[in-house]
Enzyme design. Structure first.
Site: not given
Ligand SMILES: O=C(O)/C=C(\CC(=O)C(=O)O)C(=O)O
Length: 316
Positions: A264, A38-40, A269, A84, A131, A137
């Site tokens: 992550d 899980h990473c972006h 955020n 997002t 996803r 939020r």
């Protein structure tokens, strides 16, 4: 360009915390073939603009920077998850997958009108899931109405569904999620409130959800996001986020073949602190306490889910 920059005329959200520059070398040695599941990647904004409908503007976090982190920490592979801030524009993700030379798979976000041709292109790049973000939020509206239509399109490709929601919302969504026919991966254990008891009713419902649905997996990731009392993964701390440990350990021990772990990175955020990713890796043996559990969590499970069709690619 300094790493905390945001390019392309975008301005970071107020209070944005940039990813940790110069993470420590983990003390825990990852097993060979370990996957950061899980990473972006974010932007760079000048090349891959952030989506107009985004709820935050991050600092850039490029594929090259992600791959450098992978190598520093000792991971072999990545699963890159669409966040997002890029909406359903998967260009940054696809570019990263293509440049990974088979060492990254992806989870995309698509709209209900996505075509077979577009899905085939994503598949070719390495996408294996979609996803759906139910965290209020982060989205204008939760995707309950589009999920069925999209799942009907992706199921024939053998893809799975990743869902992100908060513990408060599980009672209402339990039946809806239970009806998803593909494999389902829940981000960050459904975000339990770790000030509550791991034996209490809220987390019991999540465990029941996994027991009731053998197609449901979860990421036992993001202690830095869930923790209230810390201690933080900074300054050499080897026992970080102890309040999250009983939750994650419970899941790993009950469902050892349906758990995944990821950094992550670049940690969008976060409000309180930015963890040292090397110390986050050192969190792993607190929740997967034997070499066998570590092998399942970090190697066997992610490979089964993401590289089932090519178990003999790079790194083997
Ligand atoms: O990185 C994560 O997993 C968590 C996120 C960001 C996110 O999911 C998104 O933007 O899609 C969060 O809690 O803000």
């Amino acid at each position: 360009m300094a790493h905390g920059d945001t390019t392309g005329g975008f301005e970071k959200s107020p209070g944005w915390l940039d990813w940790h520059d110069g993470p420590s070398t983990p003390t825990f040695r990852l097993p060979a073939g370990a996957v950061d599941a899980h990473c972006h990647v974010f932007g760079p904004g000048a090349q891959f603009p952030y989506a107009p409908e985004r709820k935050y503007t991050p600092c850039d976090a490029s594929a090259d920077e992600l791959f450098a982190l992978r190598d520093t920490l000792g991971f072999d592979r990545n699963v890159i998850v669409q966040a997002t801030c890029h909406g359903a524009d998967n260009r940054a993700l696809v570019d990263a997958l293509r440049r990974s030379e088979g060492r990254a798979r992806g989870v995309a976000t698509v709209r209900r009108d996505v075509t077979g041709e577009q899905l085939a292109e994503l598949h070719d790049a390495g996408v294996r899931g979609v996803r759906f973000n139910f965290v209020k939020r982060l989205v204008d509206r939760v995707p309950t109405d589009s999920l069925d239509q999209i799942v009907a399109k992706i199921a024939p490709l053998g893809w799975h569904v990743v869902i992100y929601f908060e513990a408060d919302d599980l009672p209402e969504l339990y039946e809806f999620f239970s009806a998803i026919p593909t494999d389902v991966v829940v981000d960050h254990m459904g975000r339990p409130d770790v000030t509550k008891e791991p034996d209490g009713p809220e987390f019991a419902l999540f465990l029941q959800f996994m027991r009731d649905n053998p197609n449901v997996w979860t990421k036992v990731s993001c202690p830095e996001r869930l923790s209230v009392t810390g201690p933080r993964a900074l300054e050499g701390e080897q026992h970080a986020y102890t309040d999250v440990v009983p939750f994650a350990r419970r899941v790993v021990e009950e469902f050892p073949d349906r758990v995944l772990w990821g950094t992550d990175w670049p940690h969008p955020n976060l409000k309180d602190h930015m963890p040292d990713d090397g110390l986050l890796v050192d969190f792993i043996p607190q929740i997967a306490t034997t070499p066998q559990l570590q092998q399942q969590l970090l190697v066997d499970n992610p490979r089964r889910l993401y590289w089932a069709d090519s178990l003999h690619t790079a790194g083997d």
